[in-house]
Design a protein around this motif. Structure first.
Motif, PDB file in Angstrom:
ATOM      1  N   SER A 243      71.499 -20.392  -9.843  1.00  0.00           N
ATOM      2  CA  SER A 243      70.350 -19.322  -9.697  1.00  0.00           C
ATOM      3  C   SER A 243      69.805 -19.060 -10.801  1.00  0.00           C
ATOM      4  O   SER A 243      68.560 -18.898 -10.910  1.00  0.00           O
ATOM      5  N   ILE A 244      70.544 -18.818 -11.712  1.00  0.00           N
ATOM      6  CA  ILE A 244      70.043 -18.558 -13.195  1.00  0.00           C
ATOM      7  C   ILE A 244      69.112 -19.667 -13.605  1.00  0.00           C
ATOM      8  O   ILE A 244      68.004 -19.572 -14.163  1.00  0.00           O
ATOM      9  N   ILE A 245      69.666 -21.031 -13.417  1.00  0.00           N
ATOM     10  CA  ILE A 245      68.983 -22.069 -13.868  1.00  0.00           C
ATOM     11  C   ILE A 245      67.435 -22.225 -13.279  1.00  0.00           C
ATOM     12  O   ILE A 245      66.464 -22.483 -13.785  1.00  0.00           O
ATOM     13  N   ALA A 246      67.402 -21.740 -11.850  1.00  0.00           N
ATOM     14  CA  ALA A 246      66.354 -21.745 -10.896  1.00  0.00           C
ATOM     15  C   ALA A 246      65.434 -20.554 -11.443  1.00  0.00           C
ATOM     16  O   ALA A 246      64.207 -20.838 -11.174  1.00  0.00           O
ATOM     17  N   ALA A 247      65.806 -19.543 -11.979  1.00  0.00           N
ATOM     18  CA  ALA A 247      65.070 -18.254 -12.381  1.00  0.00           C
ATOM     19  C   ALA A 247      64.216 -18.704 -13.772  1.00  0.00           C
ATOM     20  O   ALA A 247      63.515 -17.810 -14.145  1.00  0.00           O
ATOM     21  N   VAL A 248      64.772 -19.599 -14.370  1.00  0.00           N
ATOM     22  CA  VAL A 248      64.242 -20.133 -15.959  1.00  0.00           C
ATOM     23  C   VAL A 248      62.856 -20.272 -15.810  1.00  0.00           C
ATOM     24  O   VAL A 248      62.029 -19.617 -16.675  1.00  0.00           O
ATOM     25  N   VAL A 249      62.381 -20.885 -14.812  1.00  0.00           N
ATOM     26  CA  VAL A 249      60.980 -21.372 -14.980  1.00  0.00           C
ATOM     27  C   VAL A 249      60.112 -20.367 -14.699  1.00  0.00           C
ATOM     28  O   VAL A 249      59.036 -20.112 -15.362  1.00  0.00           O
ATOM     29  N   PRO A 250      60.157 -19.563 -13.495  1.00  0.00           N
ATOM     30  CA  PRO A 250      59.364 -18.398 -13.477  1.00  0.00           C
ATOM     31  C   PRO A 250      59.354 -17.208 -14.619  1.00  0.00           C
ATOM     32  O   PRO A 250      58.272 -16.860 -15.061  1.00  0.00           O
ATOM     33  N   LEU A 251      60.706 -17.307 -15.050  1.00  0.00           N
ATOM     34  CA  LEU A 251      60.602 -16.189 -16.546  1.00  0.00           C
ATOM     35  C   LEU A 251      59.936 -16.945 -17.603  1.00  0.00           C
ATOM     36  O   LEU A 251      59.226 -16.187 -18.249  1.00  0.00           O
ATOM     37  N   VAL A 252      59.983 -18.152 -17.584  1.00  0.00           N
ATOM     38  CA  VAL A 252      58.846 -18.922 -18.979  1.00  0.00           C
ATOM     39  C   VAL A 252      57.835 -18.787 -18.612  1.00  0.00           C
ATOM     40  O   VAL A 252      56.902 -18.455 -19.570  1.00  0.00           O
ATOM     41  N   VAL A 253      57.260 -19.172 -17.207  1.00  0.00           N
ATOM     42  CA  VAL A 253      55.591 -18.918 -16.962  1.00  0.00           C
ATOM     43  C   VAL A 253      55.384 -17.437 -17.305  1.00  0.00           C
ATOM     44  O   VAL A 253      54.480 -17.089 -17.645  1.00  0.00           O
ATOM     45  N   PHE A 254      56.010 -16.295 -17.012  1.00  0.00           N
ATOM     46  CA  PHE A 254      55.674 -15.174 -17.251  1.00  0.00           C
ATOM     47  C   PHE A 254      55.621 -14.626 -18.594  1.00  0.00           C
ATOM     48  O   PHE A 254      54.502 -14.109 -18.976  1.00  0.00           O
ATOM     49  N   LEU A 255      56.523 -15.295 -19.455  1.00  0.00           N
ATOM     50  CA  LEU A 255      56.521 -14.923 -20.909  1.00  0.00           C
ATOM     51  C   LEU A 255      55.385 -15.708 -21.518  1.00  0.00           C
ATOM     52  O   LEU A 255      54.629 -15.004 -22.348  1.00  0.00           O
ATOM     53  N   LEU A 256      54.945 -16.784 -21.177  1.00  0.00           N
ATOM     54  CA  LEU A 256      53.955 -17.448 -21.678  1.00  0.00           C
ATOM     55  C   LEU A 256      52.650 -16.841 -21.412  1.00  0.00           C
ATOM     56  O   LEU A 256      51.604 -17.042 -22.356  1.00  0.00           O
ATOM     57  N   PHE A 257      52.452 -16.448 -20.178  1.00  0.00           N
ATOM     58  CA  PHE A 257      51.292 -15.650 -19.673  1.00  0.00           C
ATOM     59  C   PHE A 257      51.234 -14.197 -19.698  1.00  0.00           C
ATOM     60  O   PHE A 257      50.198 -13.619 -18.750  1.00  0.00           O
ATOM     61  N   GLN A 258      52.204 -13.556 -19.988  1.00  0.00           N
ATOM     62  CA  GLN A 258      52.224 -12.197 -19.826  1.00  0.00           C
ATOM     63  C   GLN A 258      51.022 -11.483 -20.590  1.00  0.00           C
ATOM     64  O   GLN A 258      50.881 -10.356 -19.947  1.00  0.00           O
ATOM     65  N   ARG A 259      50.404 -11.811 -21.656  1.00  0.00           N
ATOM     66  CA  ARG A 259      49.516 -11.128 -21.968  1.00  0.00           C
ATOM     67  C   ARG A 259      48.324 -11.246 -20.989  1.00  0.00           C
ATOM     68  O   ARG A 259      47.584 -10.168 -20.820  1.00  0.00           O
ATOM     69  N   TYR A 260      48.026 -12.283 -20.133  1.00  0.00           N
ATOM     70  CA  TYR A 260      46.969 -12.432 -19.340  1.00  0.00           C
ATOM     71  C   TYR A 260      47.405 -11.500 -18.122  1.00  0.00           C
ATOM     72  O   TYR A 260      46.410 -10.996 -17.379  1.00  0.00           O
ATOM     73  N   PHE A 261      48.547 -11.475 -17.703  1.00  0.00           N
ATOM     74  CA  PHE A 261      49.163 -10.865 -16.834  1.00  0.00           C
ATOM     75  C   PHE A 261      48.881  -9.264 -16.857  1.00  0.00           C
ATOM     76  O   PHE A 261      48.313  -8.557 -16.013  1.00  0.00           O
ATOM     77  N   ILE A 262      49.335  -8.830 -18.084  1.00  0.00           N
ATOM     78  CA  ILE A 262      48.916  -7.235 -18.253  1.00  0.00           C
ATOM     79  C   ILE A 262      47.523  -7.059 -18.437  1.00  0.00           C
ATOM     80  O   ILE A 262      46.844  -6.014 -18.087  1.00  0.00           O
ATOM     81  N   GLU A 263      46.583  -8.074 -18.913  1.00  0.00           N
ATOM     82  CA  GLU A 263      45.221  -7.573 -19.016  1.00  0.00           C
ATOM     83  C   GLU A 263      44.684  -7.671 -17.821  1.00  0.00           C
ATOM     84  O   GLU A 263      43.731  -6.791 -17.427  1.00  0.00           O
ATOM     85  N   GLY A 264      45.066  -8.453 -16.865  1.00  0.00           N
ATOM     86  CA  GLY A 264      44.452  -8.567 -15.500  1.00  0.00           C
ATOM     87  C   GLY A 264      44.908  -7.381 -14.652  1.00  0.00           C
ATOM     88  O   GLY A 264      44.110  -6.922 -13.901  1.00  0.00           O
ATOM     89  N   LEU A 265      45.960  -6.742 -14.883  1.00  0.00           N
ATOM     90  CA  LEU A 265      46.595  -5.638 -14.101  1.00  0.00           C
ATOM     91  C   LEU A 265      45.723  -4.506 -14.448  1.00  0.00           C
ATOM     92  O   LEU A 265      45.639  -3.415 -13.916  1.00  0.00           O
ATOM     93  N   THR A 266      45.396  -4.391 -15.994  1.00  0.00           N
ATOM     94  CA  THR A 266      44.943  -3.027 -16.680  1.00  0.00           C
ATOM     95  C   THR A 266      43.264  -3.123 -16.781  1.00  0.00           C
ATOM     96  O   THR A 266      42.989  -1.959 -17.311  1.00  0.00           O
ATOM     97  N   VAL A 267      42.623  -4.309 -16.474  1.00  0.00           N
ATOM     98  CA  VAL A 267      41.383  -4.480 -16.841  1.00  0.00           C
ATOM     99  C   VAL A 267      40.587  -3.416 -15.864  1.00  0.00           C
ATOM    100  O   VAL A 267      40.790  -3.083 -14.872  1.00  0.00           O
ATOM    101  N   GLY A 268      39.787  -2.674 -16.423  1.00  0.00           N
ATOM    102  CA  GLY A 268      39.011  -1.693 -15.426  1.00  0.00           C
ATOM    103  C   GLY A 268      39.546  -0.252 -15.422  1.00  0.00           C
ATOM    104  O   GLY A 268      39.102   0.716 -14.712  1.00  0.00           O
ATOM    105  N   SER A 269      40.875  -0.161 -16.041  1.00  0.00           N
ATOM    106  CA  SER A 269      41.511   1.048 -15.813  1.00  0.00           C
ATOM    107  C   SER A 269      41.008   2.206 -16.633  1.00  0.00           C
ATOM    108  O   SER A 269      41.264   3.507 -16.412  1.00  0.00           O
ATOM    109  N   VAL A 270      40.258   1.721 -17.720  1.00  0.00           N
ATOM    110  CA  VAL A 270      39.575   2.832 -18.532  1.00  0.00           C
ATOM    111  C   VAL A 270      38.101   2.986 -18.478  1.00  0.00           C
ATOM    112  O   VAL A 270      37.526   3.632 -19.063  1.00  0.00           O
ATOM    113  N   LYS A 271      37.531   2.174 -17.468  1.00  0.00           N
ATOM    114  CA  LYS A 271      36.227   2.435 -17.103  1.00  0.00           C
ATOM    115  C   LYS A 271      35.887   3.966 -16.212  1.00  0.00           C
ATOM    116  O   LYS A 271      36.774   4.446 -15.698  1.00  0.00           O
TER     117      LYS A 271
END
Length: 272
Positions: A243-271
Motif C-alpha cells: 500500500s505504501i508503494i502504491a501511494a508513492v506515485v500520487p504523492l510524487v505527483v502532488f509534490l511536483l505540481f503542488q504549486r499549481y494545485f494551490i494556485e488553482g484552489l486560491t485563484v480568484g479568492s482575493v478578487k
C-alpha cells in the motif's frame, strides 16, 4: 488566545489525520511474529524489516500492475479534462435554451450514489463488448468524472471577463480558436488542480476496477494488492508495504505540481 487555540486544534487535527498513515508505516516494517504477539498497532517496530517492500513488489507483481494503472489513469484524466473543458466553455459563454438543464444534469449526476450504478454499468460494459479491457475502465472513469470536472471548470470560466471574448470576436477569432488560445491558458491553474485530484482518485480506484476487470493482465495496482492476501492468513506487513508503494506515485505527483494545485484552489479568492 484564539490564535493559540486554533494552532492547537489544527495540530491535533493533523496528528489524527496522519495516524492511519503512521500505523501503516509501522506495520510495513514489522515481522508477522511481532504483529501476532498482540502488541498495539501504533507501537514502533522492535526490528525494521524493509524486506517486506521487496516481497510486496515481487510477490504481487507490482511492476505490471503499476503499468496497468498508468495505462488506465493517464488517458482517463486527460480525457476527462479535455471533454469537461469543452463542456464548461460552452455552458459558461453560450446562451442556449437547455444550458441550465444540462448544467443541472451534470450536478444531479454527481449526487447519485455510485453503488446504485454497479449492476447497470456491469451489464452495459458486457453488452458493448468492453468488459475486461482497458478501454472499458477508461471510458467509464471519464464518464463518471465528467460531471464534477465540468461543474468545476464552468464556475472558474465564468470569472473570466467577457470583454476578452468580445475583443477576440471583433478581431475575427473563431470559437475553437478562442477556446484554444485564450480560455485554456487562463484556466491552466484550475485544470492543474483538477488534474491532480482526478489523478489521485482514479489511481486509487478499487471498486470500478473490481467491477469491470476480471483478467489479471488488466488489473491496476489496487487490485494487485489483493494477491498478497493468502487463503488462511493475511500478511498484513507485506500488504501495508504494498500500500505504501502504491501511494508513492500520487504523492510524487502532488509534490511536483503542488504549486499549481494551490494556485488553482486560491485563484480568484482575493478578487473584489
Amino acid at each position: 488566545m484564539k490564535k493559540t487555540l486554533f494552532y492547537i486544534f489544527a495540530t491535533l487535527l493533523v496528528l489524527v489525520w496522519l495516524m492511519p498513515f503512521v500505523i501503516t508505516m509501522f506495520t510495513s516494517v514489522k515481522s508477522m511474529d511481532e504483529l501476532m504477539m498482540g502488541r498495539r498497532w501504533w507501537e514502533p517496530p522492535k526490528e525494521l524489516r524493509f524486506e517486506n517492500y521487496a516481497t510486496a513488489w515481487q510477490d504481487a507483481n507490482m511492476g505490471r500492475y503499476f503499468m496497468n494503472t498508468f495505462i488506465i489513469t493517464v488517458p482517463s484524466v486527460l480525457g476527462a479534462l479535455f471533454l469537461s473543458s469543452l463542456g464548461a466553455f460552452a455552458l459558461a459563454w453560450y446562451d442556449f435554451r437547455l444550458s441550465k438543464t444540462i448544467l443541472m444534469t451534470f450536478v444531479g449526476g454527481m449526487l447519485i450514489p455510485f453503488q446504485m450504478l454497479l449492476i447497470p454499468v456491469y451489464r452495459m460494459s458486457i453488452s458493448f463488448g468492453i468488459y475486461d479491457s482497458y478501454i472499458g475502465v477508461i471510458l467509464f472513469h471519464i464518464a463518471f468524472q465528467l460531471g464534477f470536472c465540468t461543474f468545476f471548470l464552468r464556475n472558474f470560466m465564468k470569472t473570466i471577463p467577457a470583454s476578452i471574448f468580445d475583443a477576440a470576436m471583433i478581431d475575427g477569432a473563431g470559437h475553437f480558436l478562442i477556446y484554444r488560445r485564450i480560455v485554456l491558458p487562463l484556466v491552466v491553474p484550475a485544470m492543474a488542480a483538477l488534474g491532480i485530484l482526478e489523478f489521485t482518485w482514479i489511481w486509487n480506484d478499487y471498486l470500478w476496477s473490481l467491477i469491470l476487470i476480471q483478467s489479471d493482465r488488466f488489473k491496476p495496482v489496487t487490485l494487485g494488492l489483493v494477491n498478497l492476501q493468502g487463503q488462511w492468513i493475511t500478511s498484513w506487513n507485506v500488504m501495508a508495504a504494498g500500500s505504501i508503494i502504491a501511494a508513492v506515485v500520487p504523492l510524487v505527483v502532488f509534490l511536483l505540481f503542488q504549486r499549481y494545485f494551490i494556485e488553482g484552489l486560491t485563484v480568484g479568492s482575493v478578487k473584489g
